[in-house]
Design a protein around this motif. Structure first.
Motif, PDB file in Angstrom:
ATOM      1  N   ASP A   6       6.307  23.039  -2.706  1.00  0.00           N
ATOM      2  CA  ASP A   6       7.169  23.487  -3.801  1.00  0.00           C
ATOM      3  C   ASP A   6       8.408  24.154  -3.193  1.00  0.00           C
ATOM      4  N   ARG A   7       9.564  23.584  -3.468  1.00  0.00           N
ATOM      5  CA  ARG A   7      10.808  24.119  -2.908  1.00  0.00           C
ATOM      6  C   ARG A   7      11.656  24.812  -3.980  1.00  0.00           C
ATOM      7  N   GLY A   8      10.970  25.330  -4.989  1.00  0.00           N
ATOM      8  CA  GLY A   8      11.662  26.074  -6.029  1.00  0.00           C
ATOM      9  C   GLY A   8      12.160  25.204  -7.167  1.00  0.00           C
ATOM     10  N   ARG A   9      11.803  23.921  -7.136  1.00  0.00           N
ATOM     11  CA  ARG A   9      12.172  23.010  -8.223  1.00  0.00           C
ATOM     12  C   ARG A   9      10.888  22.424  -8.802  1.00  0.00           C
ATOM     13  N   ARG A  10      10.936  22.076 -10.071  1.00  0.00           N
ATOM     14  CA  ARG A  10       9.756  21.454 -10.658  1.00  0.00           C
ATOM     15  C   ARG A  10       9.497  20.101 -10.008  1.00  0.00           C
ATOM     16  N   LEU A  11       8.210  19.817  -9.781  1.00  0.00           N
ATOM     17  CA  LEU A  11       7.792  18.573  -9.142  1.00  0.00           C
ATOM     18  C   LEU A  11       7.339  17.598 -10.219  1.00  0.00           C
ATOM     19  N   ILE A  12       7.953  16.421 -10.238  1.00  0.00           N
ATOM     20  CA  ILE A  12       7.604  15.423 -11.246  1.00  0.00           C
ATOM     21  C   ILE A  12       7.428  14.071 -10.569  1.00  0.00           C
ATOM     22  N   ALA A  13       6.701  13.193 -11.244  1.00  0.00           N
ATOM     23  CA  ALA A  13       6.428  11.864 -10.689  1.00  0.00           C
ATOM     24  C   ALA A  13       6.546  10.819 -11.789  1.00  0.00           C
ATOM     25  N   SER A  14       6.998   9.643 -11.410  1.00  0.00           N
ATOM     26  CA  SER A  14       7.123   8.564 -12.391  1.00  0.00           C
ATOM     27  C   SER A  14       5.743   8.068 -12.805  1.00  0.00           C
ATOM     28  N   GLY A  15       5.710   7.340 -13.916  1.00  0.00           N
ATOM     29  CA  GLY A  15       4.438   6.893 -14.473  1.00  0.00           C
ATOM     30  C   GLY A  15       3.758   5.797 -13.687  1.00  0.00           C
ATOM     31  N   GLU A  16       4.434   5.272 -12.647  1.00  0.00           N
ATOM     32  CA  GLU A  16       3.816   4.216 -11.825  1.00  0.00           C
ATOM     33  C   GLU A  16       2.742   4.755 -10.893  1.00  0.00           C
ATOM     34  N   TRP A  17       2.620   6.091 -10.831  1.00  0.00           N
ATOM     35  CA  TRP A  17       1.645   6.694  -9.913  1.00  0.00           C
ATOM     36  C   TRP A  17       0.361   7.075 -10.640  1.00  0.00           C
ATOM     37  N   ILE A  18      -0.761   6.818  -9.988  1.00  0.00           N
ATOM     38  CA  ILE A  18      -2.046   7.428 -10.371  1.00  0.00           C
ATOM     39  C   ILE A  18      -2.144   8.714  -9.557  1.00  0.00           C
ATOM     40  N   VAL A  19      -2.493   9.811 -10.203  1.00  0.00           N
ATOM     41  CA  VAL A  19      -2.487  11.122  -9.548  1.00  0.00           C
ATOM     42  C   VAL A  19      -3.921  11.588  -9.309  1.00  0.00           C
ATOM     43  N   PHE A  20      -4.181  12.046  -8.081  1.00  0.00           N
ATOM     44  CA  PHE A  20      -5.501  12.585  -7.723  1.00  0.00           C
ATOM     45  C   PHE A  20      -5.345  14.041  -7.313  1.00  0.00           C
ATOM     46  N   GLY A  33      -4.725  14.735   3.109  1.00  0.00           N
ATOM     47  CA  GLY A  33      -4.503  13.800   4.206  1.00  0.00           C
ATOM     48  C   GLY A  33      -5.625  12.797   4.357  1.00  0.00           C
ATOM     49  N   TYR A  34      -6.845  13.240   4.120  1.00  0.00           N
ATOM     50  CA  TYR A  34      -7.990  12.341   4.196  1.00  0.00           C
ATOM     51  C   TYR A  34      -7.936  11.318   3.074  1.00  0.00           C
ATOM     52  N   LEU A  35      -7.688  11.774   1.855  1.00  0.00           N
ATOM     53  CA  LEU A  35      -7.678  10.853   0.714  1.00  0.00           C
ATOM     54  C   LEU A  35      -6.565   9.816   0.859  1.00  0.00           C
ATOM     55  N   ARG A  36      -5.405  10.233   1.357  1.00  0.00           N
ATOM     56  CA  ARG A  36      -4.326   9.255   1.543  1.00  0.00           C
ATOM     57  C   ARG A  36      -4.761   8.135   2.482  1.00  0.00           C
ATOM     58  N   HIS A  37      -5.440   8.489   3.565  1.00  0.00           N
ATOM     59  CA  HIS A  37      -5.922   7.465   4.489  1.00  0.00           C
ATOM     60  C   HIS A  37      -6.930   6.544   3.809  1.00  0.00           C
ATOM     61  N   VAL A  38      -7.776   7.110   2.973  1.00  0.00           N
ATOM     62  CA  VAL A  38      -8.743   6.284   2.238  1.00  0.00           C
ATOM     63  C   VAL A  38      -7.999   5.279   1.359  1.00  0.00           C
ATOM     64  N   LEU A  39      -6.973   5.746   0.667  1.00  0.00           N
ATOM     65  CA  LEU A  39      -6.295   4.918  -0.333  1.00  0.00           C
ATOM     66  C   LEU A  39      -5.441   3.810   0.263  1.00  0.00           C
ATOM     67  N   VAL A  40      -5.079   3.921   1.536  1.00  0.00           N
ATOM     68  CA  VAL A  40      -4.311   2.844   2.170  1.00  0.00           C
ATOM     69  C   VAL A  40      -5.169   2.037   3.146  1.00  0.00           C
ATOM     70  N   ARG A  86       0.839  -1.204   0.000  1.00  0.00           N
ATOM     71  CA  ARG A  86       0.000   0.000   0.000  1.00  0.00           C
ATOM     72  C   ARG A  86       0.873   1.254   0.000  1.00  0.00           C
ATOM     73  N   ARG A  87       0.961   1.871  -1.165  1.00  0.00           N
ATOM     74  CA  ARG A  87       1.784   3.072  -1.301  1.00  0.00           C
ATOM     75  C   ARG A  87       0.903   4.233  -1.755  1.00  0.00           C
ATOM     76  N   SER A  88       0.755   5.221  -0.890  1.00  0.00           N
ATOM     77  CA  SER A  88       0.088   6.469  -1.261  1.00  0.00           C
ATOM     78  C   SER A  88       0.899   7.605  -0.661  1.00  0.00           C
ATOM     79  N   TRP A  89       1.066   8.676  -1.456  1.00  0.00           N
ATOM     80  CA  TRP A  89       2.000   9.739  -1.092  1.00  0.00           C
ATOM     81  C   TRP A  89       1.381  11.084  -1.432  1.00  0.00           C
ATOM     82  N   ILE A  90       1.541  12.037  -0.535  1.00  0.00           N
ATOM     83  CA  ILE A  90       1.101  13.408  -0.804  1.00  0.00           C
ATOM     84  C   ILE A  90       2.303  14.198  -1.305  1.00  0.00           C
ATOM     85  N   VAL A  91       2.167  14.816  -2.463  1.00  0.00           N
ATOM     86  CA  VAL A  91       3.264  15.622  -3.002  1.00  0.00           C
ATOM     87  C   VAL A  91       3.517  16.803  -2.066  1.00  0.00           C
TER      88      VAL A  91
END
Length: 393
Positions: free
Chosen positions: A81-95, A103-110, A73-78
């Protein structure tokens, strides 16, 4: 408490978020949200020149759900922004959505209720080849309370999760303490700075056998059903008896493979870093045998304490010896009976070995208490999740 509405995840699934090929921006530094980075707990900070494929463009507050190896069960909140572009690999579904508190959705997803449905969206054959299908995930419905209610529920679950994390951390510290006791008493088992005797191999002081063959030919012989241990049951210095299967065996096989208190059980192979994995049998079941992928080591001398032997085999001395001796194919390593019998022992005074066993036993009592507490917290957390996502919290 305001009433929750029901939505499908497709309503908040970000499907048109754009992508970037970081290699075209060789000198730019990105925050990369990858699966390995998740396991480390923070995004990789990496130059575009070192990223070999296109990535999804994400933003702070997006909620990520891994579609690969979905039973983990892997769910992560991005993060921010620390001044760099934020990118994610294609293994993630993004909501993403104004109606969700991350925080609520992450708990739902795990959570358990979602995970049961999530696993029904999986395709592929085994292990790392399994993938959840986003088009199917999009059809899963979840309860969505008001934003203030989502924040309240997330805060309650965060608190419960924090308590569980502290208990797990305490258990990890106790494991480290046990390891420090071993090093303090016996030194580095590879370099042997304490000068313990190294002249005896395991085969000289132990009876070592493989186990019963599953689906072996019985040719009409009289058999009876008996529990047996498989590789999955034998962990590192512990037994997992949550599922114990039975097998038909003859009385001769039962007599040959019946486990006795103090027997050391070792798996013959698996991932290279798991070579030397084993534990002691302490008559957890009235009667039990073991399968042929497990070695049973029964000491024939009182110069070695079984508990010390378990730790010695699992130490760097054992791991290095087995890794050097093992047959390796495509990431799988295995040892045979001859190699196991040839394992070079260290022989500290037996009184010291007994003292080690007593000290570790005292720590194990503490660990048992913490494990029981963690089990209670896990049950409480599951109950809180169930009530929260049904709008009853």
């Amino acid at each position: 408490m305001s009433a929750a509405v029901t939505i499908t995840l497709g309503k908040i699934m970000a499907t048109k978020i754009g992508s970037v090929d970081p290699s075209k921006f060789a000198d730019e530094v990105f925050d990369l949200y990858s699966i390995p980075a998740f396991d480390k707990g923070q995004p990789d900070i990496v130059e575009g020149a070192k990223i070999g494929s296109a990535k999804q463009i994400v933003k702070s507050g997006d909620v990520l759900l891994s579609k690969i190896v979905p039973h983990i069960r892997r769910s992560w909140i991005v993060g921010e922004d620390r001044g760099r572009r934020l990118i994610a690999s294609g293994e993630w579904i993004v909501f993403r959505g104004d109606c969700i508190y991350p925080g609520y959705l992450r708990h739902v997803l795990v959570g358990d209720p979602f995970h049961i449905q999530f696993m029904s969206t999986v395709s592929g054959v085994g292990g790392s080849l399994l993938r959840a299908r986003p088009t199917h995930v999009a059809n899963i419905a979840i309860n969505l309370p008001s934003l203030p209610e989502q924040r309240r529920i997330a805060a309650a679950l965060d608190k419960a999760e924090e308590l569980r994390a502290k208990r797990r951390s305490t258990l990890a510290l106790l494991d480290e303490y046990n390891q420090s006791i071993f090093i303090e008493m016996f030194g580095d088992t590879v370099t042997n700075p304490k000068g313990w005797s190294e002249t005896i191999s395991l085969g000289e002081v132990a009876d070592i056998v493989s186990g019963v063959t599953k689906n072996g030919k019985l040719n009409g012989k009289v058999t009876r059903e008996i529990p047996y241990l498989a590789v999955v049951n034998v962990q590192d210095k512990s037994l997992n008896l949550s599922v114990v299967k039975s097998i038909e065996a003859t009385e001769a096989e039962i007599n040959r493979y019946r486990l006795q208190k103090g027997d050391l059980l070792l798996t013959e192979g698996g991932d290279p870093d798991k070579l030397g994995r084993g534990t002691l049998w302490n008559e957890e079941l009235p009667e039990c045998i073991h399968q042929n992928h497990i070695f049973r080591v029964r000491l024939t001398t009182d110069k070695i304490h079984p508990f010390f032997l378990n730790w010695l085999v699992g130490s760097q001395r054992g791991k290095k010896y087995f890794l050097r001796s093992a047959k390796q194919t495509t990431g799988i390593a295995s040892i045979n009976m001859t190699q196991l019998r040839g394992f070079p022992l260290l022989l500290p005074p037996v009184a010291l070995q007994h003292e080690f066993a007593r000290r570790i036993a005292a720590v194990e009592i503490l660990k048992a208490s913490h494990r029981a507490s963690l089990a209670e917290l896990d049950a409480l957390f599951a109950a809180l999740q169930y009530r929260a996502f049904r709008g009853e919290l």
